[in-house]
Structure formats: C-alpha cells, structure tokens
Design an enzyme around this catalytic site. Structure first.
Site, PDB file in Angstrom:
ATOM      1  N   HIS A  74       6.490  -5.353  -2.836  1.00  0.00           N
ATOM      2  CA  HIS A  74       5.198  -4.953  -2.374  1.00  0.00           C
ATOM      3  C   HIS A  74       4.619  -6.374  -4.273  1.00  0.00           C
ATOM      4  O   HIS A  74       4.500  -7.204  -3.965  1.00  0.00           O
ATOM      5  CB  HIS A  74       3.802  -4.505  -2.630  1.00  0.00           C
TER       6      HIS A  74
ATOM      7  N   SER B 105      -1.259  -9.653  -5.406  1.00  0.00           N
ATOM      8  CA  SER B 105      -2.606  -8.324  -5.094  1.00  0.00           C
ATOM      9  C   SER B 105      -3.685  -8.706  -5.280  1.00  0.00           C
ATOM     10  O   SER B 105      -4.264  -9.682  -4.513  1.00  0.00           O
ATOM     11  CB  SER B 105      -1.355  -7.033  -5.330  1.00  0.00           C
TER      12      SER B 105
ATOM     13  N   ASP C 122       8.262  -5.571   1.720  1.00  0.00           N
ATOM     14  CA  ASP C 122       6.327  -5.502   2.090  1.00  0.00           C
ATOM     15  C   ASP C 122       6.375  -5.647   3.538  1.00  0.00           C
ATOM     16  O   ASP C 122       5.914  -6.272   3.846  1.00  0.00           O
ATOM     17  CB  ASP C 122       5.773  -6.392   1.418  1.00  0.00           C
TER      18      ASP C 122
END
Length: 141
Positions: free
Chosen positions: A119, A41, A92
């Site tokens: 995610h 991320s 995701d």
C-alpha cells in the site's frame, strides 16, 4: 492533516467543502499556484474533493491508492481535466485496485503499478516510485 495522527479533530474539515477550503488555505499560505498534488492513502479524503471542485487549480494530480474514491461517480471523474498519474503497489490488494476502478474514469490519466510494493509503495520501493513521479512531472512541462 487535521483530525489524523496526533492532531486534534476539527469540525471545519468534517465535510468535503471544509477539506477543500483547508487545502485552498494551505496552497495560498505557501504561495503555491497550480501545484501538483500527491495524495497517498488517507489524504484522499482531502485531495479528491479538491480535485473534483478545483481541479483546474492543479497542474497535476498523483493519487497513491487513496481512500474515498468510491464516494464519487464515474461522471464526476469524467469532468476532471487535470493530468493524473494513478499509482499503487502490486501487493496492495485492497485500496490500490479499488482506487484504480474509480480513478480510471479520469480522462487524462495514466497508471503506474509499482512492482513488489504494498500500500505504501513510496516507502517500499522509493526509487521506482520517484522514477515514475519524475517521469510524470517531466511530461507536464
């Protein structure tokens, strides 16, 4: 990472060169030579410029739906020779597919989509995540 969570903002890492220098410093302080960089991320803001500028210093790269992939061109990615395992969860629907669209230009990549994961696929399905990661690491030997 500086500027994230409860850490104070830092002018040093406001630009890509500063983020590369920060990771260089961390690796040097830890005595790491040719580490494998796992980048989930938000850490993509640090890991991607490092990969593009100093990729030869990495033994491998594992982006997990990182942010910032659209900041670079296909041609920039095509110059990187670092073995890469692109990972994301199949639930995701934003960052995972978006990152894949850009990162697929890395010449030495493979892709693992973690089923029934969002995610943060490493939290949703840690066993599947770690199995894929360990398989990639074994290939690097």
């Amino acid at each position: 990472l500086p500027g994230y969570g409860n850490s104070p903002p830092s002018e040093i890492v406001s630009k890509a060169q500063g983020r590369v220098a920060f990771l260089d410093y961390v690796f040097q302080e830890l005595g790491m030579q040719r580490p494998i960089l796992v980048s989930p991320s938000m850490s993509g803001r640090f890991a991607l410029p490092f990969l593009l500028i100093r990729g030869e210093h990495l033994a491998g790269f594992v982006p997990v739906a990182p942010v910032g992939t659209k900041d670079y061109t296909a041609e920039q990615y095509q110059q990187v020779q670092t073995p890469t395992l692109i990972m994301y969860g199949d639930r995701d629907t934003t960052l995972g597919p978006q990152a894949l669209q850009s990162l697929r230009h890395l010449p030495r990549h493979r892709v693992t989509m973690v089923p029934n994961a969002g995610h943060a696929c490493y939290l949703d399905k840690p066993e599947e995540f770690h199995q894929a990661l360990l398989g990639f690491l074994r290939q690097l030997k």
